[in-house]
Design an enzyme around this catalytic site. Structure first.
Site: not given
Length: 485
Positions: A334, A431
């Protein structure tokens, strides 16, 4: 309609979140329909709900403990810090803007109707709503317009149990002191207290429980011994995330993780920490990258450009770039993925002041921050050859030559992420990758760490069951239930 009971604390990190999780599992095991609720949470550790909203990770764990799906109404106000004095404000799962601390104090009164609406909706679904307060109940300087602790308890007429942490010392003063500073009407909401995280012989603190009860007039509801199984549960907040890590003498692979000021979704590290064959080292931007590092892992950030500046200010970026030039492996998740590109731009000031900066130059990609946030659960297969389930939670669009070699193929969504030409530098927006045993095993195989030895998600379930049994042994659940209304 459901009854409710609220658990407030004498301070932050006294164990409120895990107590609520354990009680949620214990009461669910009794056949009750339980819902967790936290009016206001402050955390950059968030979870994605089925309808594309977000809530604090602590409430996600509590919902799991209660064996119910996540709902944005379990955490109607989520504050995600972007700086020392400001945060992104999420209301019922959706970003409504950002606010400085002083401005937010004025904003809170307008959020109470949304908080109460969410609470009422949960009550229609449940037999019991377990409410968690935030920080300390005794922060009377913030009492005006409060929605997190006594402001909510009185508005919703929910009785309160106060939790003190004896492990940090001073539990008698903290509990009695809370009674002293509270407004009498607020103090009257407290029906009893729990002393948490006790170590040693409980008989030695019997007089302590009596002293607290005598000074406060509150019922002593239990002395809870320290629960060692908590280490197997996902991290609930950033307190201690950058603390010292014990070496693992038997570890074959060492992973270096820079801990930056606005670190987010750091529970990505928990499954890696659980593996005996992996040593996950948290390092500061001012540290030197250990020479025996096998992988640099750049994790999420709530303020990517600011955190990249912190990495540069400490000088660690030089070590990471040199490590990559020597053929070292780097993986970005991310915000970490965004840092690895050639440039980052935030023209509208979505994460901070408008501007742009050079990235680390490890991948031939660039990122432009946008106002639209992607919040979605995903499944797919990674470049490591293993399937996975995870989630995306980010702003920003990343494009460039290295996206032609995607990190993953997402089911129903196509290519995602980027990989360098030599395959040693990888970035992804996903994630939760390594909570999937298949993906963690694939990473360990790539790094030469041997086979995965942990069934991570099964371990979380075992720890929740153990926590429920632990609390059932040391608290009177029937008495707690009788206090709820």
């Amino acid at each position: 309609m459901a009854r409710a009971l609220m658990f407030q604390g004498t301070g932050s990190d006294v164990g409120k979140s895990l107590l609520v999780a354990g009680l949620a599992r214990a009461f669910a095991d009794r056949g009750l329909k339980v819902r967790p609720f936290k009016p206001q949470n402050m955390s950059n550790n968030a979870a994605v709900t089925a309808d594309g909203g977000e809530i604090g990770r602590a409430q996600a764990l509590q919902a799991r403990a209660a064996r119910v799906p996540l709902s944005v109404h379990m955490n109607p106000v989520l504050l995600k810090p972007q700086s020392e004095v400001g945060a992104q404000v999420v209301v019922q799962g959706r970003v409504v803007g950002s606010a400085k601390a002083a401005a937010y104090q004025q904003m809170k009164a307008g959020l109470l109707p949304s908080v109460l609406e969410s609470f009422r909706r949960l009550k229609t679904e449940a037999d019991l709503v377990l409410v968690e307060g935030a920080g300390s109940a005794s922060e009377v300087n913030l009492r005006a317009n409060d929605i997190a602790n006594m402001g909510f308890a009185r508005a919703a007429d929910v009785p309160v149990v106060l939790i003190g942490d004896i492990d940090r010392g001073g539990v008698i003063a903290s509990l009695v002191g809370t009674k002293t500073v509270l407004d009498p009407a607020d103090a009257a909401m407290i029906q009893g207290f729990i002393v948490n995280r006790f170590r040693g012989d409980p008989a030695l603190f019997g007089s302590g429980m009596d002293l607290i009860a005598g000074h406060t007039g509150w019922a002593a509801l239990g002395l809870v011994p320290f629960y060692t199984g908590a280490a197997r549960l996902p991290a609930e907040d950033a307190l201690g995330v950058a603390g010292p890590q014990a070496p693992k003498p038997g570890a074959k692979v060492r992973i270096a993780v820079p801990i930056l000021p606005h670190v987010a979704n750091f529970d990505d590290l928990d499954p890696l920490d659980a593996e005996p064959g992996l040593e996950v080292r948290r390092i500061r931007p001012s540290d030197v990258l250990p020479t025996d590092t096998d992988l640099v892992l750049l994790i999420g950030s709530k303020a990517t450009i600011a955190d990249l500046a912190a990495l540069r200010a400490g000088g660690l970026h030089h070590d990471i770039q040199a490590f990559a030039r020597r053929g070292g492996r780097v993986l970005g998740l991310c915000g970490g993925y965004q840092m690895m590109g050639e440039h980052l731009s935030d023209p509208d000031g979505v994460e901070g002041p408008p501007g742009s900066t050079e990235g680390l130059g490890l991948l031939k990609v660039g990122t432009v921050m946008t106002g639209e946030k992607r919040l979605v659960a995903v499944t797919g297969t990674s470049r490591l050859g293993a399937p996975f389930s995870g989630y995306e939670m980010h702003i920003g669009a990343t494009e460039g030559a290295d996206t032609a070699r995607p990190f993953a193929e997402l089911d129903g969504a196509g290519a995602e992420g980027a990989v360098s030409a030599d395959g040693r530098i990888m970035g992804t927006y996903v994630h939760g990758l390594f909570g999937d045993d298949r993906q963690r095993a694939a990473l360990m195989g790539l790094l030469g760490a041997g086979p995965a030895q942990v069934a991570y998600e099964a371990g979380v379930e075992e720890a929740l069951d153990g926590l429920a049994a632990h609390l059932s042994a040391h608290l009177d659940l029937d008495r707690l239930l009788s206090l709820a209304r």
